[in-house]
Design an enzyme around this catalytic site. Structure first.
Site, short mmCIF file in Angstrom:
data_model
loop_
_atom_site.label_atom_id
_atom_site.label_comp_id
_atom_site.label_asym_id
_atom_site.label_seq_id
_atom_site.Cartn_x
_atom_site.Cartn_y
_atom_site.Cartn_z
N HIS A 176 -71.53 -86.27 -36.47
CA HIS A 176 -70.94 -86.92 -35.31
C HIS A 176 -71.43 -86.20 -34.06
O HIS A 176 -72.03 -85.13 -34.15
CB HIS A 176 -69.40 -86.96 -35.38
CG HIS A 176 -68.75 -85.60 -35.34
ND1 HIS A 176 -67.41 -85.42 -35.50
CD2 HIS A 176 -69.27 -84.35 -35.16
CE1 HIS A 176 -67.11 -84.14 -35.41
NE2 HIS A 176 -68.22 -83.47 -35.21
N SER A 191 -70.26 -81.95 -39.34
CA SER A 191 -70.48 -81.60 -37.95
C SER A 191 -71.61 -80.57 -37.81
O SER A 191 -72.74 -80.82 -38.23
CB SER A 191 -69.16 -81.08 -37.35
OG SER A 191 -69.27 -80.86 -35.98
#
Length: 249
Positions: free
Chosen positions: A132, A107
């Site tokens: 993501h 992330s």
């Protein structure tokens, strides 16, 4: 039994090297590593961690704006805004920032890995990168207006994240948009292929850190040998260029 923070003996300037360890000052391991301009992110990203890292980067820049910063990252990600605080600080400070990914870089941690100085973004061979899109937690109790406002903020952050990835990697827009739709994991080889990192392996860089640490200690020692004579080697075309960074594997 908790591991706790390890401490190591540290001799202050002017202390004799052969002093007993009992007379040395015991300090946290990270305080000594900071002397080599090494910064560590080994936790989830939240505002306390982000403020600590940003403040340390700024302090080390004020201390010496000519020496590199080495940012070691092993993190599952965290708050997007807190991560952006670290990213903006990395772009603000004068010294080049090496980013070194070890373990998991998920992330926002992968975003910080990308944010290092171009050609100075490294990763361990067994690490994993996960990217993501930014997300927000909604529940059925949230007001519709609040959800709408949060959705707009998340979309703005998403556009900014995409812009940075497109500028600093070799990910095509179509591929990036597809990968961001879910948790997409990459090996170190895949991360290098996409331009998220520039090289794999940090062995030579660690050797350089040891050399720089030793040179800093010698500069504080009035009895250290004068190395100015080595500058005469600059007239010798066959002499090794010690100012050139080591080749990274």
């Amino acid at each position: 039994m908790p591991i706790g923070m390890p401490k190591i003996p540290f001799l202050l300037d002017g202390d004799e090297e052969d002093e007993e360890e009992d007379d040395a000052t015991w300090v946290d391991l990270y305080n000594v590593l900071y002397r080599t301009r090494s910064i560590f992110l080994g936790d989830a990203i939240h505002f306390e961690v982000a403020n600590h890292i940003a403040g340390l980067m700024i302090f080390l820049t004020i201390q010496d704006a000519t020496q590199n910063l080495y940012f070691f990252i092993n993190s599952p990600g965290g708050l997007a805004v807190a991560g952006l605080l670290i990213y903006d600080t990395m772009q603000y400070v004068t010294p080049p920032v090496y980013t070194l990914g070890l373990g998991v870089l998920a992330s926002m941690a992968s975003f910080l890995l990308v944010g290092g100085e171009t050609s100075k973004r490294l990763m361990g061979p067994n690490g994993r990168v996960m990217i993501h899109q930014p997300e927000s937690d909604y529940t059925h109790k949230d007001q519709s207006l609040e959800v709408q406002l949060d959705s707009g903020e998340v979309e703005d952050i998403r556009k900014m994240v995409i812009r940075v990835y497109l500028e600093r990697t070799r990910l095509p827009r179509e591929v990036l948009n597809d990968h961001l739709e879910r948790n997409y994991f990459m090996t170190a080889t895949e991360a290098k292929y996409y331009g998220i990192v520039d090289d794999i392996g940090i062995q030579n860089l660690l050797a350089r850190l040891r050399a720089e640490s030793a040179s800093q200690d010698n500069s504080l020692d009035p009895d250290a040998p004068d190395e100015s004579a080595s500058q005469d080697n600059s007239l010798d075309p066959d002499a090794p260029d010690e100012t050139r960074p080591p080749k990274l594997r």
